[in-house]
Design an enzyme around this catalytic site. Sequence first.
Site, PDB file in Angstrom:
ATOM      1  CG  ASP A 271      -1.957   1.053   1.227  1.00 13.01           C
ATOM      2  OD1 ASP A 271      -2.351   1.471   0.127  1.00 13.01           O
ATOM      3  OD2 ASP A 271      -2.378   1.493   2.309  1.00 13.01           O
TER       4      ASP A 271
ATOM      5  CB  CYS B 226     -24.821 -10.632   0.098  1.00 10.25           C
ATOM      6  SG  CYS B 226     -24.580  -9.755   1.658  1.00 10.25           S
TER       7      CYS B 226
ATOM      8  CB  CYS C   3     -18.626  -1.576   4.019  1.00 10.28           C
ATOM      9  SG  CYS C   3     -16.861  -1.358   3.781  1.00 10.28           S
TER      10      CYS C   3
ATOM     11  CB  CYS D  31     -18.818  -8.365   4.974  1.00 13.36           C
ATOM     12  SG  CYS D  31     -18.345  -9.709   3.872  1.00 13.36           S
TER      13      CYS D  31
ATOM     14  CB  CYS E 209     -20.619 -10.971  -3.024  1.00 11.18           C
ATOM     15  SG  CYS E 209     -19.081 -10.344  -2.334  1.00 11.18           S
TER      16      CYS E 209
END
Length: 310
Positions: free
Chosen positions: A133, A190, A243, A247, A187
Amino acid sequence: MHKTLSSKQLIINEALRLGFSDIGFSTVEHLAENEIHLKEWLDNGFHAGMSYMENHFEKRINPALLVEGSTTVVSVLLNYKPKLEQSDPEAPKLARYAYGKDYHFVIKDKLQLLFDYIKSDIYPDLEGRMFTDSAPVLDRAWAVNSGLGWIGKNTNLIHKKLGSFVLIGELIINMEIEPDTPIKEACGGCTRCIDACPTKALIGPYQLDSNKCISYLTIEHREEIPEEFKGKFENWAFGCDICQEACPWNWKARPTSENEFQPHPDLLQMTNDQWHNLDEDRFTELFRKSAVKRTKYKGLKRNLDFLKKK
């Protein structure tokens, strides 16, 4: 071929011994599909004030231009899900990745050890660079190509066992290693992450508008936080995990075993009042080795003051 497979397994074993949570391999190539998505995202201005995302575009989508002679991307994951959470439910919240020592240092140190091991024990001609990153590298794309997970509708990488509370790093090297096979997105129908976002930063599946993202606004954004977000931060003072909390892939994910990610002993016990009365000396003491330093005391104080606005 057997020698390559044997070397690959040795690298996997060493990565896990060093504390990485998982590791995968992919072949250096031009990321044509990611190029289209990145260009659209930038053209729409969804990177907000992160103008650096526009820099080195060609290198972002083709690491062969970033690391000359490279043939393999070795992607590693490090679980950061904490064992314990902040104790005061009224206290301002930190994204969990910022609880302990800055992950850039933790992952870079482990990557250096892994690189040194490969060079000394497996491939003496090894050349390459390490990233986490911190450079024009599409970390999530390479993790997907390496079979470590898929991109969820919240734009985070999701690992089947670890969920999305994972940090990503890479070695981009000149050693040819058999690539792993990407796995299917899982996913389904969802949309919990999209529904949970209080600022509507997730404008659709796999689409994040950083201009509305709490993480962006509390960390990268340098100006005053726009008044339109007043009352919508749900008490997040640095980053946001909403978020991810929503999940289902995170609900049973195991906590990290990485000691460097354990928080300052006082951090999780801080009350709402202690947060709002935080002075610069205490800030320095609590976050001396933390990613929270990125926003500096002035930035965190701005965020805390914004949370108090009604």
